[in-house]
Scaffold this motif. Structure first.
Motif, short mmCIF file in Angstrom:
data_model
loop_
_atom_site.label_atom_id
_atom_site.label_comp_id
_atom_site.label_asym_id
_atom_site.label_seq_id
_atom_site.Cartn_x
_atom_site.Cartn_y
_atom_site.Cartn_z
N ARG A 426 -14.37 -13.14 -21.04
CA ARG A 426 -14.56 -12.69 -19.65
C ARG A 426 -14.22 -11.21 -19.50
O ARG A 426 -14.95 -10.46 -18.83
N MET A 429 -16.96 -9.20 -20.98
CA MET A 429 -18.10 -9.20 -20.08
C MET A 429 -17.85 -8.29 -18.88
O MET A 429 -18.77 -7.62 -18.39
N ASP A 432 -18.58 -4.81 -19.85
CA ASP A 432 -20.03 -4.65 -19.94
C ASP A 432 -20.62 -4.51 -18.54
O ASP A 432 -21.50 -3.68 -18.29
N ASN A 455 -27.66 -10.37 -19.88
CA ASN A 455 -26.39 -9.93 -20.43
C ASN A 455 -26.26 -10.42 -21.86
O ASN A 455 -26.82 -11.45 -22.24
N THR A 457 -23.76 -11.60 -23.45
CA THR A 457 -22.86 -12.72 -23.74
C THR A 457 -23.35 -14.00 -23.09
O THR A 457 -22.57 -14.93 -22.90
N HIS A 458 -24.62 -14.07 -22.77
CA HIS A 458 -25.14 -15.22 -22.02
C HIS A 458 -24.91 -16.53 -22.75
O HIS A 458 -24.61 -17.55 -22.13
#
Length: 705
Positions: A426, A429, A432, A455, A457-458
């Protein structure tokens, strides 16, 4: 001297008839210098004036000369047309009788029906006033109803028609409780219990904001949510200290299933400061309340208006949406706080598979509130079962929050300690998001979204960080097309689906800033290009020359590569993919079962068309960019080359075919017509015996080009 009374009489035109008896129960005496018998019967005056205003309608209000000059349109025209037909009314018995000066032709049929509805409204007013005077033992008026409005057939005797026949085909509801039972709760909102909590919180917050509008100095507004267990049954309670409701608001606002109570004339008249104070509700008080039956059938509502006494508190109980509710005074129960409390006995445990916590990670009321309430203007306190202190969801605005604050509100940290790995993801992310997210702005420069396309990290971990579409700050829908939030508006009554409030041009501007941000930060690698190519092309009907959108045996292919790549080949096989699959991380072709890499022939190309999802696919539908010159071909009985071109012309396949035509100096017809002659049966085999043939189009460089 009589100014206040005159003002009240004028305002009473908009009051329900029953209120007249409350406000004008006493006779007003004369002034000192007047004879004592000159008393004022304000109730009679109010009745006469409201009926005089309602019944005063005939052709004098719609002169034909002005109609010719002004040329009204739409609803105004129909009102004008029916009024210019009406003669002066007269009294026959106890009926006010209207009639038309001339018949209504077919082109004025809408005006005829409007006349019937309008006169039915006058009829209701006359009957309501007559019933009031009768019940109070007062002298009744001579006019007590309107003649001929009971049915279209009888009305046509007074308002003649010409060359058409009125048939009453309107929808009739004979059993309203059964209708509410059918459309309320699960039938309207689906089997998602959390929707009910969202609606209750919205209504509660609106009530607090309404009170703050009426009482600018009111500082302590809040919403409280409690979950308790009593004798084996679970109860959910939502309480606010907002405006509260009186009996009339309960009956004509909350229980009016067909309308939003906040917009009702009755409520606005009873709380006149709302409109002047700029109050804008977020919920659908009335419609939204009935979602509570998603949670259970036994519902109790206790309310006291903020400026009313304890004796005015009321209790409303339900035993299911289709049963008739019981409204009683809530006296002798001790102190009743201002505001409203809704308490429902849950049909099933909140911890069951389809229970209230079914879409939360840690089965906590606080997390559920955070999931549903993404921005709030008043504090929301959640009490877990057995908790001594509440958790607080502090007021927050998505429109003004910093990127990291917005991210934390949309994707809060998990409470469970064993989720340490998830928290690292998290935080990664969030970094990002802070570097990549850009604002979506409306035409006044106000933020209506803060998001990033896709994204990286999907598919990592358990959390996929889906984008959120909000309606008035509450969760309405999610999407894998973006991360962050975009403001929306409900696309159906249940508000579990939403379309964006932004215009297509505003969304395109946001997508341009996204592409620029990706390039400037060095994040726009081949993988992300393949994932976003279709979305960008759908929005702009073009694609930058340096964006990868396809795979060949040599790797990724861009528009800029096509002239050289196609120029070295006399034929190209445009494959549809299956049974070969592709992935973007890293960009490669794979066996669908083993996942091993697959090598395709040197002249083969596979388009990487990763379709977008709502709401972006709603803003930029797949068919929007198709070649309109071939639109007529969609009705061809067989799959002609023209029809196939029309189907593919708006996507990445069409983009490639256009580029190939330019590289080979040929036409689309010269490429696709031979494929049609072969009945669209082309296929190739790859270097894996376990895979079947790969379908596609074998495109030949036309001779003499």
């Amino acid at each position: 001297m009589y100014g206040p009374l005159i003002g009240e009489l004028a305002a009473s035109h908009w009051w329900p008839v029953d209120r007249l008896a409350e406000e004008f129960r006493h006779t007003t005496g004369s002034l000192p210098w007047q004879p004592s018998e000159w008393t004022i019967d304000s109730l009679k005056l109010a009745c006469i004036l409201r009926l005089a205003d309602a019944t005063q309608i005939d052709s004098r209000r719609a002169p034909g000369f002005l109609f010719s000059l002004r040329r009204p349109q739409g609803h105004s025209r129909e009102h004008w047309r029916f009024q210019e037909h009406i003669s002066r009314p007269y009294l026959k018995g106890d009926r006010v009788t209207y009639s038309s000066l001339r018949p209504f032709p077919p082109q004025d049929a809408t005006a005829w029906w409007l006349a019937l509805e309008y006169l039915r409204g006058i009829d209701r007013e006359l009957k309501a006033v007559d019933a009031l005077l009768h019940d109070l033992g007062r002298k009744r008026l001579a006019a007590r109803a309107v003649a001929g409005v009971d049915s279209p057939e009888r009305f046509a005797e007074l308002f003649r028609v010409q060359d058409w026949r009125p048939i009453d085909a309107t929808v009739k509801v004979s059993d309203i409780p059964a209708l509410v039972g059918t459309l309320g709760g699960q039938q309207l909102y689906g089997d998602v219990p959390e929707v009910a909590l969202r609606e209750l919180i919205q209504n509660a917050q609106d009530a607090v904001l309404a009170r703050q509008t009426l009482q600018p100095g009111f500082p302590t507004g809040c919403v409280e949510i409690r979950l308790t267990e009593t004798e084996g049954s679970w109860y959910l309670e939502v309480r606010d200290n907002g405006t509260g409701m009186d009996e009339e608001t309960l009956v004509n606002g909350l229980l009016d299933f067909g309308t939003s109570g906040w917009s009702s004339t009755s409520l606005r008249n009873r709380l006149p400061g709302l409109a002047d104070g700029g109050f804008q509700p977020s919920g659908r008080f009335g419609i939204g309340f009935f979602s509570v039956f998603l949670l259970g059938d036994q519902v109790e509502l206790i309310t006291r208006r903020y400026d009313a006494s304890l004796t005015d508190a009321r209790r409303l109980t339900f035993d299911g949406p289709s049963s008739r509710p019981l409204l009683t005074p809530y006296t002798g129960q001790g102190w009743v706080a201002e505001g409203t409390t809704v308490r429902v006995r849950l049909r099933k445990s909140p911890y069951e598979l389809q229970g209230l916590f079914s879409r939360t990670e840690d089965e906590r009321l606080g997390q559920l509130a955070q999931r549903l309430v993404l921005e709030n203007a008043v504090p929301v306190y959640t009490w877990e079962p057995g908790a001594a202190e509440p958790e607080t969801l502090a007021p927050f605005s998505l429109a003004t929050g910093l990127p990291d604050e917005v991210f934390d509100r949309l994707y809060p940290p998990q409470a469970l300690r064993w989720r340490v790995g998830e928290e690292k993801l998290r935080l990664q992310m969030r970094d990002d998001f802070v570097s990549r997210a850009t604002e979506l702005l409306d035409d006044k420069g106000r933020r209506i979204g803060l998001a990033m396309l896709w994204n990286t990290t999907h598919y990592q971990g358990r959390r996929d960080f889906r984008g959120t579409v909000t309606v008035n700050g509450f969760l309405a829908d999610t999407s894998i097309s973006f991360a962050g939030y975009l403001a929306g508006q409900p696309s159906r009554a249940s508000r579990d689906k939403a379309s964006l409030v932004a215009t297509p041009d505003q969304v395109r501007q946001w997508m341009r800033t996204q592409e620029e941000r990706l390039r400037s930060t060095g994040n726009f690698d081949d993988s992300l290009q393949l994932e976003l190519a279709y979305t960008l092309h759908s929005a702009f009907n073009t694609l930058a020359d340096d964006i990868a959108f396809a795979l060949t045996s040599q790797g990724v292919l861009r528009l800029a590569d096509i002239p050289e790549w196609a120029g070295r080949r006399r034929e190209v096989f445009l494959a549809f993919g299956w049974p070969v699959t592709w992935r973007s991380r890293p960009p490669e072709l794979n066996h669908p079962l083993s996942g091993e890499r697959v090598r395709i022939p040197d002249n083969c190309i596979i388009i990487c068309q990763m379709g977008s999802t709502p709401p972006l696919s709603q803003v930029f539908p797949a068919a929007a960019n198709r070649d309109t010159a071939y639109e007529s071909a969609r009705d061809d009985a067989t799959l002609t080359w023209q029809k196939q071109w029309w189907r593919t012309s708006g996507d990445l396949y069409g983009l490639f075919l256009r580029a190939l035509c330019e590289a080979w100096s040929c036409t689309v017809e010269s490429l696709l017509a031979p494929v049609e002659q072969r009945d669209w049966s082309d296929c190739i085999h790859v270097n894996d015996d376990t895979l079947g043939p790969v379908a596609g189009y074998l495109l030949h460089w036309p001779p003499n080009t």
